[in-house]
Design a protein around this motif. Structure first.
Motif, PDB file in Angstrom:
ATOM      1  N   GLN A  49       3.817  54.518 -40.608  1.00 56.74           N
ATOM      2  CA  GLN A  49       4.880  53.533 -40.417  1.00 56.74           C
ATOM      3  C   GLN A  49       5.403  52.940 -41.728  1.00 56.74           C
ATOM      4  N   ARG A  50       4.629  53.032 -42.793  1.00 59.68           N
ATOM      5  CA  ARG A  50       5.122  52.519 -44.074  1.00 59.68           C
ATOM      6  C   ARG A  50       6.328  53.314 -44.569  1.00 59.68           C
ATOM      7  N   LEU A  51       6.481  54.554 -44.073  1.00 61.82           N
ATOM      8  CA  LEU A  51       7.633  55.372 -44.453  1.00 61.82           C
ATOM      9  C   LEU A  51       8.888  54.996 -43.679  1.00 61.82           C
ATOM     10  N   LEU A  52       8.705  54.351 -42.529  1.00 64.65           N
ATOM     11  CA  LEU A  52       9.824  54.137 -41.611  1.00 64.65           C
ATOM     12  C   LEU A  52      10.211  52.680 -41.403  1.00 64.65           C
ATOM     13  N   ALA A  53       9.338  51.751 -41.756  1.00 67.51           N
ATOM     14  CA  ALA A  53       9.618  50.351 -41.447  1.00 67.51           C
ATOM     15  C   ALA A  53       9.297  49.450 -42.632  1.00 67.51           C
ATOM     16  N   PRO A  54      10.129  48.422 -42.853  1.00 70.31           N
ATOM     17  CA  PRO A  54       9.843  47.468 -43.922  1.00 70.31           C
ATOM     18  C   PRO A  54       8.722  46.525 -43.496  1.00 70.31           C
ATOM     19  N   ARG A  55       8.096  45.904 -44.457  1.00 72.14           N
ATOM     20  CA  ARG A  55       7.064  44.925 -44.139  1.00 72.14           C
ATOM     21  C   ARG A  55       7.727  43.652 -43.624  1.00 72.14           C
TER      22      ARG A  55
END
Length: 209
Positions: A153-159
């Motif tokens: 998910q780090r590739l697809l969504a911002p923190r």
């Protein structure tokens, strides 16, 4: 400035072009009776961890002879974003499914045990949380392309730091999934089967320690 080279692999009649990154070929397999071939690739991070796995299945050649596996349906499912432009057409399949939290309650094990078994056989394990994408496009003439993707998910969504950011965090993943579906759909009409996987929206952030 120089642009990093993109990895490229044949996948049946398709030409699979990947965005920049440390991609690893995970092999091909043939489904002879259906005339299909599957190419699997994985993306590793800076520490050697798995960040994404893609499995692309297409016609082995341009010789088409009707639906190789039948168009199939595209059922709705709770907590899964489903897009079906074909709307149950008997002559075309166009089914995109996105599960943002593929790790929820062993969802993948319940819904795609075949993929879980393949991951185990190849000793591929993504650290949760990750998203799951499935796309299938087929025509009555016999053209076929299907994509399975597991993506950190780090590739697809911002923190997300606020409630508003949390509500908007899933939009980049939805756009990426739509772009991937479009690339797969267009590959069917390309003479060389050109299928360019779109860059992950937050690849740079995911590469940081």
């Amino acid at each position: 400035m120089t642009v990093p080279p993109k990895a490229e692999y044949p996948a049946g009649r398709a030409r699979l072009v990947l965005p920049a990154g440390a991609w690893q070929d995970l092999g091909i397999s043939d489904q002879t009776r259906a005339g299909l071939q599957t190419r699997s690739v994985g993306l590793r991070g800076a520490q050697g961890e798995w960040l994404a796995v893609l499995r692309v299945q297409t016609n082995r050649t341009g010789a088409l002879a009707g639906f190789p596996l039948g168009p199939g349906d595209c059922p709705r499912q709770q907590n899964v974003l489903v897009t079906d432009p074909a709307a149950g057409s008997p002559v075309r399949a166009d089914c995109l499914r996105l599960k943002n939290w593929g790790t929820d309650a062993k969802w993948l094990e319940k819904n795609r045990p075949d993929l879980v078994q393949w991951l185990g056989n190849h000793q591929v394990m993504l650290k949760p949380p990750y998203s799951y994408l499935s796309y299938r496009y087929a025509t009555q003439a016999g053209a076929w392309v299907a994509v399975d993707a597991l993506v950190d998910q780090r590739l697809l969504a911002p923190r997300a730091r606020t409630n508003e950011e949390f509500l908007l965090a899933g939009l980049p993943a939805q756009q990426w999934s739509q772009d991937l579906a479009q690339a797969a759909r267009l590959s069917v009409g390309m003479a060389d089967g050109y299928l360019a996987v779109p860059p992950f929206p937050f690849a740079e952030a995911a590469s940081k320690k």
